[in-house]
Design a protein around this motif. Structure first.
Motif, PDB file in Angstrom:
ATOM      1  N   ARG A  64       0.835  -1.207   0.000  1.00 29.66           N
ATOM      2  CA  ARG A  64       0.000   0.000   0.000  1.00 29.66           C
ATOM      3  C   ARG A  64       0.867   1.253   0.000  1.00 29.66           C
ATOM      4  NH1 ARG A  64      -4.093   2.386   3.556  1.00 29.66           N
ATOM      5  NH2 ARG A  64      -5.985   2.609   2.359  1.00 29.66           N
ATOM      6  N   GLU A  88      -5.643  -1.408  -4.789  1.00 26.61           N
ATOM      7  CA  GLU A  88      -5.865  -0.981  -3.400  1.00 26.61           C
ATOM      8  C   GLU A  88      -6.867  -1.901  -2.704  1.00 26.61           C
ATOM      9  OE1 GLU A  88      -6.005   1.198   0.098  1.00 26.61           O
ATOM     10  OE2 GLU A  88      -4.627   1.443  -1.569  1.00 26.61           O
ATOM     11  N   GLY A 168     -10.384   4.326  -2.186  1.00 23.92           N
ATOM     12  CA  GLY A 168      -9.395   3.722  -1.304  1.00 23.92           C
ATOM     13  C   GLY A 168      -9.336   4.306   0.090  1.00 23.92           C
TER      14      GLY A 168
END
Length: 247
Positions: A64, A88, A168
């Motif tokens: 990430r 994501e 996200g």
């Protein structure tokens, strides 16, 4: 990235490892500069490795981090938004499906007084509160959900908040310290985002106007829930969204 790898080399996989077939299979990371290559050699790592993937949840946080600090311009994609959003979602799911806590961005903060990055004449009119909350200057007047290919369809907490989640943004973090943005609504008219900056001050950028650290009364914002927000009377809640790719 090297520091994360040095802390836990086990999150890396060989290039030929099975990472789940079609779909997101992690990142290929290459040590290109001399310093990084030397560090990897000392760690006993090859020059090219695979990081992340749906079956490697222990690498989710590093994946990430890499996803949102990489330069989008280097991706060979006409429109990287939907691809980034899917990556994501897969990174998050790789942790969630195994019953682990959802990861969040660290509570990285920027100056509560220096807004020169946002207030220059060539970009101030083209970036809004969503850009500012994401700390991502796109010059596109970013909109919740557009990067994910599915924008909000009404002005309310649920619609705008869900669109941001599709981009996200997260609503569940390791600790409250990671909630660094919040959403408010002017009923039926507009949404607005605030971002936590240094010195426990909340800052914002109303539309194409200048970024600032004060509310409608001219007071420093220490609590976005109680400050003077004008017509934005509905406080929707907090999110973790610093550094996301928006469009």
């Amino acid at each position: 990235m090297t520091e994360r790898i040095r802390a836990d080399p086990s999150q890396l996989l060989p290039m030929d490892s099975d990472t789940g077939g079609l779909g997101y299979r992690g990142f290929i990371v290459r040590a290109e500069d001399t310093g990084m290559a030397d560090d990897w050699k000392r760690l006993g790592l090859p020059s090219m490795v695979r990081l992340g993937g749906a079956f490697q949840p222990e690498a989710a946080e590093s994946s990430r981090f890499l996803l949102h600090t990489a330069e989008s311009a280097r991706l060979d994609l006409k429109d990287p938004g939907p691809v980034l959003a899917q990556a994501e979602a897969t990174i998050i799911d790789s942790r969630n499906v195994q019953g682990l806590v959802t990861i969040c961005y660290p509570n990285a903060q920027t100056s509560d007084t220096d807004f020169s990055f946002w207030n220059g004449a060539s970009y101030q009119p083209y970036n809004n509160c969503y850009n500012f909350a994401s700390n991502y200057r796109t010059n596109t007047f970013a909109q919740p959900g557009r990067a994910a290919g599915s924008m909000y369809t009404s002005i309310d907490c649920s619609a705008v908040g869900s669109a941001a989640v599709r981009d996200g943004w997260l609503t569940a973090c390791r600790s409250d310290a990671n909630y660094n943005v919040c959403l408010v609504i002017w009923p039926g008219y507009d949404y607005h985002w605030y971002r936590l900056c240094l010195n426990n001050h909340w800052c914002h950028k109303p539309g194409g106007t200048a970024a600032r650290n004060y509310d409608n009364s001219g007071l420093l914002i220490t609590n976005p829930e109680t400050c003077n927000r004008g017509g934005y009377t509905i406080f929707c809640g907090y999110y973790n969204g610093f550094g996301l790719v928006v469009s």
